[in-house]
Structures are given as structure tokens and as C-alpha cells.
Enzyme design. Sequence first.
Site, PDB file in Angstrom:
ATOM      1  N   ASP A  35      20.541 -15.702  -3.759  1.00  0.00           N
ATOM      2  CA  ASP A  35      20.786 -14.461  -3.120  1.00  0.00           C
ATOM      3  C   ASP A  35      22.140 -13.833  -2.268  1.00  0.00           C
ATOM      4  O   ASP A  35      23.114 -15.380  -2.336  1.00  0.00           O
ATOM      5  CB  ASP A  35      19.434 -14.670  -1.925  1.00  0.00           C
ATOM      6  CG  ASP A  35      18.984 -13.392  -1.098  1.00  0.00           C
ATOM      7  OD1 ASP A  35      18.021 -13.411  -1.539  1.00  0.00           O
ATOM      8  OD2 ASP A  35      19.636 -12.462  -1.012  1.00  0.00           O
ATOM      9  N   GLU A 150       5.310  -8.186 -11.656  1.00  0.00           N
ATOM     10  CA  GLU A 150       4.912  -8.840 -10.887  1.00  0.00           C
ATOM     11  C   GLU A 150       3.457  -8.119  -9.953  1.00  0.00           C
ATOM     12  O   GLU A 150       3.623  -6.954  -9.358  1.00  0.00           O
ATOM     13  CB  GLU A 150       5.800  -9.894  -9.286  1.00  0.00           C
ATOM     14  CG  GLU A 150       5.345 -10.722  -8.350  1.00  0.00           C
ATOM     15  CD  GLU A 150       5.175 -11.647  -8.868  1.00  0.00           C
ATOM     16  OE1 GLU A 150       5.074 -12.478 -10.034  1.00  0.00           O
ATOM     17  OE2 GLU A 150       3.329 -11.876  -9.571  1.00  0.00           O
ATOM     18  N   LEU A 152       1.724 -10.443  -7.594  1.00  0.00           N
ATOM     19  CA  LEU A 152       1.577 -11.078  -6.356  1.00  0.00           C
ATOM     20  C   LEU A 152       0.804 -10.331  -4.975  1.00  0.00           C
ATOM     21  O   LEU A 152       1.673  -9.455  -4.797  1.00  0.00           O
ATOM     22  CB  LEU A 152       1.688 -12.591  -6.192  1.00  0.00           C
ATOM     23  CG  LEU A 152       3.626 -12.343  -5.880  1.00  0.00           C
ATOM     24  CD1 LEU A 152       3.820 -11.542  -4.531  1.00  0.00           C
ATOM     25  CD2 LEU A 152       4.205 -13.193  -6.575  1.00  0.00           C
ATOM     26  N   LYS A 204       2.366  -1.774 -13.954  1.00  0.00           N
ATOM     27  CA  LYS A 204       2.868  -1.687 -12.152  1.00  0.00           C
ATOM     28  C   LYS A 204       3.177  -0.839 -11.522  1.00  0.00           C
ATOM     29  O   LYS A 204       1.727  -1.072 -10.600  1.00  0.00           O
ATOM     30  CB  LYS A 204       4.954  -2.565 -12.231  1.00  0.00           C
ATOM     31  CG  LYS A 204       4.660  -2.630 -10.776  1.00  0.00           C
ATOM     32  CD  LYS A 204       4.134  -3.835 -10.276  1.00  0.00           C
ATOM     33  CE  LYS A 204       4.500  -3.674  -8.619  1.00  0.00           C
ATOM     34  NZ  LYS A 204       3.696  -4.795  -8.280  1.00  0.00           N
ATOM     35  N   ASN A 208      -0.962   0.215  -8.665  1.00  0.00           N
ATOM     36  CA  ASN A 208      -0.664  -0.461  -7.131  1.00  0.00           C
ATOM     37  C   ASN A 208      -1.175   0.827  -7.174  1.00  0.00           C
ATOM     38  O   ASN A 208      -1.406   0.727  -6.060  1.00  0.00           O
ATOM     39  CB  ASN A 208       0.836  -0.718  -7.007  1.00  0.00           C
ATOM     40  CG  ASN A 208       1.090  -1.829  -6.548  1.00  0.00           C
ATOM     41  OD1 ASN A 208       0.378  -2.580  -6.726  1.00  0.00           O
ATOM     42  ND2 ASN A 208       2.203  -2.159  -6.020  1.00  0.00           N
ATOM     43  N   LEU A 250     -12.919  -2.163  -1.627  1.00  0.00           N
ATOM     44  CA  LEU A 250     -13.336  -1.362  -1.058  1.00  0.00           C
ATOM     45  C   LEU A 250     -13.913  -1.861   0.471  1.00  0.00           C
ATOM     46  O   LEU A 250     -14.779  -0.565   0.748  1.00  0.00           O
ATOM     47  CB  LEU A 250     -14.973  -1.232  -2.090  1.00  0.00           C
ATOM     48  CG  LEU A 250     -14.795   0.189  -2.889  1.00  0.00           C
ATOM     49  CD1 LEU A 250     -15.863  -0.436  -3.621  1.00  0.00           C
ATOM     50  CD2 LEU A 250     -14.184   0.915  -3.612  1.00  0.00           C
ATOM     51  N   ALA A 252     -12.836  -0.084   4.215  1.00  0.00           N
ATOM     52  CA  ALA A 252     -12.244   1.329   4.654  1.00  0.00           C
ATOM     53  C   ALA A 252     -11.807  -0.080   6.232  1.00  0.00           C
ATOM     54  O   ALA A 252     -12.166  -1.128   5.955  1.00  0.00           O
ATOM     55  CB  ALA A 252     -13.729   1.462   5.653  1.00  0.00           C
ATOM     56  N   GLY A 257      -1.104  -1.113   4.357  1.00  0.00           N
ATOM     57  CA  GLY A 257       0.082  -0.785   4.770  1.00  0.00           C
ATOM     58  C   GLY A 257       0.611  -1.909   4.122  1.00  0.00           C
ATOM     59  O   GLY A 257       0.849  -1.891   2.369  1.00  0.00           O
ATOM     60  N   CYS A 260       4.764  -2.311  -0.417  1.00  0.00           N
ATOM     61  CA  CYS A 260       4.749  -2.136  -1.808  1.00  0.00           C
ATOM     62  C   CYS A 260       3.898  -0.771  -1.939  1.00  0.00           C
ATOM     63  O   CYS A 260       4.342  -0.243  -2.834  1.00  0.00           O
ATOM     64  CB  CYS A 260       3.856  -3.115  -2.632  1.00  0.00           C
ATOM     65  SG  CYS A 260       4.856  -5.516  -2.196  1.00  0.00           S
TER      66      CYS A 260
HETATM   67  C1  UGA Z   1       0.009  -5.356  -3.124  1.00  0.00           C
HETATM   68  C2  UGA Z   1      -0.798  -5.245  -4.442  1.00  0.00           C
HETATM   69  O1  UGA Z   1      -1.670  -5.884  -4.395  1.00  0.00           O
HETATM   70  C3  UGA Z   1      -0.014  -6.517  -5.405  1.00  0.00           C
HETATM   71  O2  UGA Z   1      -0.781  -6.890  -6.855  1.00  0.00           O
HETATM   72  C4  UGA Z   1       0.958  -6.365  -5.565  1.00  0.00           C
HETATM   73  O3  UGA Z   1       1.519  -7.072  -6.522  1.00  0.00           O
HETATM   74  C5  UGA Z   1       1.772  -6.354  -4.026  1.00  0.00           C
HETATM   75  O4  UGA Z   1       1.225  -4.688  -3.542  1.00  0.00           O
HETATM   76  C6  UGA Z   1       3.345  -5.667  -5.095  1.00  0.00           C
HETATM   77  O5  UGA Z   1       3.767  -4.410  -5.464  1.00  0.00           O
HETATM   78  O6  UGA Z   1       4.745  -6.656  -4.808  1.00  0.00           O
HETATM   79  P1  UGA Z   1       0.197  -6.827  -1.107  1.00  0.00           P
HETATM   80  O7  UGA Z   1       0.694  -5.322  -0.539  1.00  0.00           O
HETATM   81  O8  UGA Z   1       0.717  -7.563  -0.813  1.00  0.00           O
HETATM   82  O9  UGA Z   1      -0.293  -6.362  -2.290  1.00  0.00           O
HETATM   83  O10 UGA Z   1      -1.196  -6.244  -0.346  1.00  0.00           O
HETATM   84  P2  UGA Z   1      -2.919  -6.414  -0.322  1.00  0.00           P
HETATM   85  O11 UGA Z   1      -3.408  -6.921   0.204  1.00  0.00           O
HETATM   86  O12 UGA Z   1      -2.971  -5.759  -1.329  1.00  0.00           O
HETATM   87  O13 UGA Z   1      -3.494  -5.788   0.884  1.00  0.00           O
HETATM   88  C7  UGA Z   1      -2.334  -4.387   0.987  1.00  0.00           C
HETATM   89  C8  UGA Z   1      -2.383  -3.089   2.069  1.00  0.00           C
HETATM   90  O14 UGA Z   1      -4.075  -2.738   2.319  1.00  0.00           O
HETATM   91  C9  UGA Z   1      -2.904  -4.226   3.554  1.00  0.00           C
HETATM   92  O15 UGA Z   1      -2.810  -3.026   4.809  1.00  0.00           O
HETATM   93  C10 UGA Z   1      -4.532  -4.189   3.289  1.00  0.00           C
HETATM   94  O16 UGA Z   1      -5.451  -4.358   4.979  1.00  0.00           O
HETATM   95  C11 UGA Z   1      -5.252  -2.906   2.996  1.00  0.00           C
HETATM   96  N1  UGA Z   1      -6.601  -3.475   2.071  1.00  0.00           N
HETATM   97  C12 UGA Z   1      -6.746  -3.403   1.167  1.00  0.00           C
HETATM   98  C13 UGA Z   1      -7.824  -2.065   2.280  1.00  0.00           C
HETATM   99  O17 UGA Z   1      -7.068  -1.639   3.728  1.00  0.00           O
HETATM  100  N2  UGA Z   1      -8.374  -2.220   2.246  1.00  0.00           N
HETATM  101  C14 UGA Z   1      -8.901  -2.876   0.788  1.00  0.00           C
HETATM  102  O18 UGA Z   1     -10.079  -3.077   0.876  1.00  0.00           O
HETATM  103  C15 UGA Z   1      -8.208  -3.856   0.408  1.00  0.00           C
END
Ligand code: UGA
Length: 430
Positions: A35, A150, A152, A204, A208, A250, A252, A257, A260
Site C-alpha cells: 500500500d 470481487e 464480497l 461485476k 451490483n 427484498l 425495504a 448505502g 459500492c
Molecule cells: C455490495 C454487493 O452486495 C457485493 O456483492 C459487492 O461485492 C460489493 O457491493 C462491492 O461491490 O464491493 P456491500 O456494499 O458490502 O456489498 O453491502 P450489501 O450487503 O450489498 O448492502 C448494501 C446496502 O444495501 C446496505 O445499505 C444494505 O442495508 C442495503 N440493503 C441490502 C437493503 O436496503 N435491502 C436489502 O434487501 C439488501
Amino acid sequence: MKAAREPIGVIGTGYVGLVTAAGFADLGSDVYCVDIDEAKIDTLVRGEVPIYEPGLAEAIARNRDRLHFSTSVAEAIAGARLLFVSVGTPPTYAGDADLSAVLAVVDAMPASAEHALVMKSTVPCGTGRSIVRMLAREGKGALSYVSCPEFLKEGTALEDFKCPDRVVVGDDEDGWAADAVSELYAPLGAPLLRTDVASAEMIKLASNAFLATKISFINEIANVCEETGANVLEVAKGVGLDQRIGPKFLSAGIGYGGSCFTKDVSALKLLAANSGYHFQLLGSVIEVNELQKRRVVSKLTRRLESLAGKRIGLLGLAFKPNTDDMRGASSLVLAARLTAEGATVRAFDPIATEEARKIMPELDCMGSVEDVIAGADAIVLVTEWPQFLALDWEAVAASMSGKVVIDGRNALDAAAVRAAGLEYEGIGIG
Ligand code: UGA
């Protein structure tokens, strides 16, 4: 002694880089982590982990012998032939992906047929091919290029590394490097998709964008449920039982946030626009999400009449539980809007307070959830941390000045909240 598995280099020690490093170290690889941030490398060398991610500190500690931290790309080049790139690609002011960190890494690559650049950072579709052209112009055409996006999720990143839904490996050469990357992931037993570089990049972005679309869709359904007396929890259950739709993503709430979705949806929309296509759907996905972050303000205004002088408590700040990441968090918009309406906002987050203070130094971050609740006219569940779901609602009711509880994640026990004499309102529960 010869390493049991292929050693790798990881350039960029953010969430993706550190989880990739720890994950491959767990599988037996020596990992050379690089880094440019000296302070971050010093922290890691001391055995501390600069971000909060469940299990990461333990994984790094148990792999101390296999993990090597340095600010020198040369060390990674000397130690490994596969150089994974996991530097940030934040949005520019125009909303496109800022590739300056990626290009700086490309610049530091050797003119070597023995090495490969393995792109983990999320980049616009077409980036890999232009990097390959750039390398050729600079006389480094022998270097291999692989796209390995990725997938994750923060908060469950190590589990996601170990049990991915799929591994995508894109290359345009059918060369040794894509085989070697595939081999590295083989012990995980995940479905492997070998494809070309541009398609890997698009997989990717499209993944998303689709997930964000699913969330904005259910949020709009929730808003209509509020008008029509339906309950979005029941609706999501019924819709999700259709195997073509599935039950995940799904829920709500107060909008998605994180860095990504916000970044990648906007980057894909602009990528399309830059190539002459107007991606209408994504414009709506973004707009719905922005409005959804603000809906709690109108719910509060309706119940409290005016927000001026009212004391509002925010339970949680991080964009989701199990992370200290505040990037794109709905709490940022909510706190700013409530303050603008004249409310006094107090907040508590078990982990993200320090990160939140860096972005919103003026926000009143308290030392405990009890401090936020005490004297509040209304409280809002922003992040569904388990400790908030386990609150004693009788005690909450006794401590608050008012009665309003807005459940921004539909995660609280509504019956228990109401039984304590409080007014409960979720999202989309008509
Ligand atoms: C997301 C993707 O899910 C990953 O697969 C991807 O690798 C990652 O972006 C990335 O591009 O690095 P992440 O941002 O860590 O992952 O978190 P998520 O679990 O996807 O949640 C994102 C947001 O959506 C959170 O604020 C969560 O509260 C919200 N969310 C999620 C909802 O409002 N409703 C849902 O049903 C699911």
C-alpha cells in the site's frame, strides 16, 4: 522452504485487498501486501488491522508468517507472479470511476512475461483492454492481464471469500495467468466462469446494478404499500417465493448505502452514456434511493408536526451492521436533513462512530444507546445492529420524552415496541 501454494501480491490494502490477502493466506499462499499509505502499512506490521470486519483481525493474526506488508511494489514483484490489484476506484466529480490509483499500479508493473496483473478493483467495462493496449505501447506487452472481479459483502467478507456464489476469471489470451488464478480459487469448490476481460468487468457492474435495482424496486413497492394498506414484509415474502425472483435483497428500508452500489450504479449509467446509450432504468434506481433516504424525515414531520427544537435519536450510523464503513451511509443524509429542519440529532453506533466523526464532525455522537434514547422525542433505527433489536422497550419508553419509534430497517419487534406504549412505524407497513 517452498510455499505450499502459489504466492501472490496484493496491491491496495482496503477491504477487498485485506480480505483477499487473509483468505488466500488461509488457503496456504504467501501474500505480499503493498500500500502507498505508510501509516496503514505500519499499523499492519504492528499486527493491528485498520478496518473493522468480523474475523479479519483473527485471520491476519493467524497468518502472520504468510503475510508480508510493505510500501514497495518491488517486494511483491520479487515474491509473486500474480499481482492482484485492489486499489480504490472512487467516483470522480462527474460520477465516472476515478482510475488514477489503478493506472499508478499499472505504471509500476514490470515488462515481464513471468508476471500478471490481476484486476480485482471494480473498473468500467473496457478498462482491461485499454490497460493491455497501454502496456503494449510502453513495451510491457509480455505482462499478462486477468480480470477477477470481487463480489464480497462488507460485514461477511471473509465468509464470502470462502464460499463465493461464483468465481469469475476473464482473460483475452487463454494464457497461463488465468489458469493460475483459477487454480488459486479451486480449493473453494465454487462455480468458475472463465470468460473474456470485458465480460468479466461487466458481470461485476451488472451484478451490483441488479442488486441495487432490486432494493429500489422493493422500496417503491413499500411506499405504495403505505398508501394502500398492504404490508411490504408479507409482499416480499410472497414475491420472493417465486424461484425466478428469490427472497434475497427484498428488504425495504431507508435506501441502500455503502461505497459500492452508489458508485457502481452511477459508473455503469455513465459508462453507458459515454458510449451513447441512455440507461433509463438506472437513473430511476438512483433517484428512488436518494428519495428513500429522506422519507424518514416526512414520517417524523407528520408525527411531530414540526422538527424544529425536537430531539431525534439515531440508532446506528454505519451503512449496514458489522462494518464501520460510513461511505454512502443513509445516516449522513438523514442527519443532515434533520439538522436542517432544526432538530437536535444525537446518534450512537457500536463501531462506526469514529468514521462518522471524520465525515460529520458536528454530529453529536454519544457513548451509548441509552444516551441517545434519553429525552428523545423520536428515535430512528438506522442500522440493524443486534444490540438495538434486543432493547428493553419498557425501559426505552420510560427514558424517552416522546413516543415515536421509526424502524428504518423493519427489523424491530413492532408488537414489543407498541406494548411499551410507543408509536411504531416501519417502512412499507401500511
Ligand atoms: C455490495 C454487493 O452486495 C457485493 O456483492 C459487492 O461485492 C460489493 O457491493 C462491492 O461491490 O464491493 P456491500 O456494499 O458490502 O456489498 O453491502 P450489501 O450487503 O450489498 O448492502 C448494501 C446496502 O444495501 C446496505 O445499505 C444494505 O442495508 C442495503 N440493503 C441490502 C437493503 O436496503 N435491502 C436489502 O434487501 C439488501
